[in-house]
Design a protein around this motif. Structure first.
Motif, short mmCIF file in Angstrom:
data_model
loop_
_atom_site.label_atom_id
_atom_site.label_comp_id
_atom_site.label_asym_id
_atom_site.label_seq_id
_atom_site.Cartn_x
_atom_site.Cartn_y
_atom_site.Cartn_z
N ASN A 1 9.91 5.66 -0.24
CA ASN A 1 8.81 5.72 0.73
C ASN A 1 9.09 4.90 1.98
N ARG A 2 10.36 4.92 2.41
CA ARG A 2 10.76 4.17 3.60
C ARG A 2 10.83 5.03 4.85
N GLY A 3 10.28 6.23 4.77
CA GLY A 3 10.19 7.09 5.95
C GLY A 3 11.33 8.08 6.05
N VAL A 4 11.07 9.17 6.79
CA VAL A 4 12.06 10.22 6.98
C VAL A 4 12.35 10.40 8.47
N ASN A 5 11.32 10.59 9.27
CA ASN A 5 11.48 10.79 10.71
C ASN A 5 10.17 10.43 11.38
N GLU A 6 9.97 10.92 12.61
CA GLU A 6 8.75 10.58 13.33
C GLU A 6 7.49 11.18 12.72
N ASN A 7 7.66 12.14 11.83
CA ASN A 7 6.50 12.80 11.23
C ASN A 7 6.06 12.14 9.93
N PHE A 8 6.98 11.47 9.25
CA PHE A 8 6.67 10.84 7.96
C PHE A 8 7.14 9.40 8.00
N PRO A 9 6.26 8.49 8.40
CA PRO A 9 6.65 7.09 8.59
C PRO A 9 6.91 6.38 7.27
N GLY A 10 7.63 5.27 7.37
CA GLY A 10 7.78 4.41 6.20
C GLY A 10 6.45 3.77 5.86
N ILE A 11 6.10 3.81 4.59
CA ILE A 11 4.85 3.18 4.14
C ILE A 11 5.11 2.11 3.08
N ALA A 12 6.36 1.99 2.65
CA ALA A 12 6.72 0.94 1.70
C ALA A 12 6.56 -0.42 2.36
N GLY A 13 5.96 -1.36 1.64
CA GLY A 13 5.80 -2.70 2.16
C GLY A 13 4.69 -2.86 3.18
N GLN A 14 3.99 -1.77 3.48
CA GLN A 14 2.89 -1.86 4.45
C GLN A 14 1.72 -2.62 3.83
N HIS A 15 0.93 -3.26 4.64
CA HIS A 15 -0.23 -4.02 4.13
C HIS A 15 -1.18 -3.10 3.37
N GLU B 1 -7.04 2.49 -4.20
CA GLU B 1 -6.81 1.06 -4.39
C GLU B 1 -5.46 0.82 -5.05
N ALA B 2 -5.16 1.61 -6.08
CA ALA B 2 -3.91 1.45 -6.82
C ALA B 2 -2.70 1.83 -5.98
N VAL B 3 -2.78 2.95 -5.29
CA VAL B 3 -1.68 3.41 -4.43
C VAL B 3 -1.40 2.37 -3.35
N SER B 4 -2.44 1.86 -2.72
CA SER B 4 -2.29 0.89 -1.64
C SER B 4 -1.61 -0.39 -2.15
N ALA B 5 -2.05 -0.86 -3.30
CA ALA B 5 -1.47 -2.08 -3.87
C ALA B 5 -0.01 -1.90 -4.21
N TYR B 6 0.33 -0.76 -4.81
CA TYR B 6 1.72 -0.56 -5.21
C TYR B 6 2.64 -0.37 -4.00
N LEU B 7 2.22 0.43 -3.03
CA LEU B 7 3.06 0.64 -1.85
C LEU B 7 3.34 -0.68 -1.13
N ALA B 8 2.34 -1.56 -1.09
CA ALA B 8 2.53 -2.86 -0.46
C ALA B 8 3.56 -3.72 -1.20
N SER B 9 3.73 -3.44 -2.49
CA SER B 9 4.65 -4.25 -3.30
C SER B 9 6.11 -3.81 -3.21
N ILE B 10 6.34 -2.63 -2.61
CA ILE B 10 7.71 -2.10 -2.50
C ILE B 10 8.37 -2.73 -1.27
N PRO B 11 9.62 -3.19 -1.39
CA PRO B 11 10.31 -3.70 -0.19
C PRO B 11 10.37 -2.66 0.91
#
Length: 219
Positions: free
Chosen positions: A155-169, A206-216
């Motif tokens: 989940n670190r992004g692909v291009n301008e259409n699909f941003p990285g969301i790993a590690g996001q708040h 809530e669960a998705v947000s918490a887990y994505l934030a935990s990914i480097p």
């Protein structure tokens, strides 16, 4: 073709359509962008006031990290705030006086920075496990694909259409999923994210947000 296969095909075709229709060329000057990020547009606050001195964001205010994100994606989001495709009074006020070249310069500057480390402080193991299942596998019975179907490996992004969301708040991820779910965010021309968000319950968000934030955010 079963329902699961059909959803995968839909996600892939939507991604291809989105990529073909929304691509823009990078042409920003990072040095100019750095100066603009510190000064602001003349009527609002400078970028660093909310997004931090290094683009790391602020979890308490649900301000996302923008360091290291795709340059074209950053440009398009600022443009969307100017045109009203994205609704946020603070962001719109802070970018409304920037011209096209200045938006490209700011995007180039933040894209040149290193992504921050994981932003997660959540220690609820059950919440993180539920989030990991949804993010990595999805829930095909509810027509929820895994996030990586569009947002790429880890989940670190692909291009301008699909941003990285790993590690996001987590606070920002939750805010934006709800914006898609409630129809308050309209920047997805094929409504793929909106369709997925509407299928997520509050607990799942809530669960998705918490887990994505935990990914480097990066290697």
């Amino acid at each position: 073709m079963n329902n699961k296969q059909g959803l995968v095909v839909y996600c892939i075709l939507s991604a291809l359509l989105l990529g073909a229709s929304l691509s823009v060329s990078a042409k920003g000057d990072p040095e100019s962008g750095q100066q603009l990020s510190m000064k602001g547009d003349g009527s609002g606050a400078p970028c660093m006031a909310c997004h931090g001195p290094n683009g790391e964001g602020n979890a308490a205010g649900a301000f996302p990290y923008i360091a290291g994100m795709n340059e074209q994606y950053l440009y398009r989001q600022m443009k969307a705030y100017q045109t009203g495709e994205r609704n946020n009074a603070v962001m719109s006020m802070n970018v409304d006086n920037f011209n096209e070249q200045q938006l490209h310069d700011i995007a180039a500057y933040y894209a040149s920075l290193s992504k921050p480390a994981s932003t997660s402080k959540d220690t609820d193991s059950e919440l993180l496990k539920q989030g990991e299942r949804l993010v990595s596998i999805g829930n095909w019975e509810e027509y929820i694909p895994p996030c990586s179907t569009c947002h790429g490996p880890n989940n670190r992004g692909v291009n301008e259409n699909f941003p990285g969301i790993a590690g996001q708040h987590a606070s920002y991820i939750k805010q934006q999923i709800n914006a898609w779910k409630n129809g308050n965010r309209k920047t997805d021309k094929v409504q793929l994210m909106e369709a997925v968000a509407k299928r997520l319950s509050d607990a799942q968000i809530e669960a998705v947000s918490a887990y994505l934030a935990s990914i480097p955010a990066s290697e």
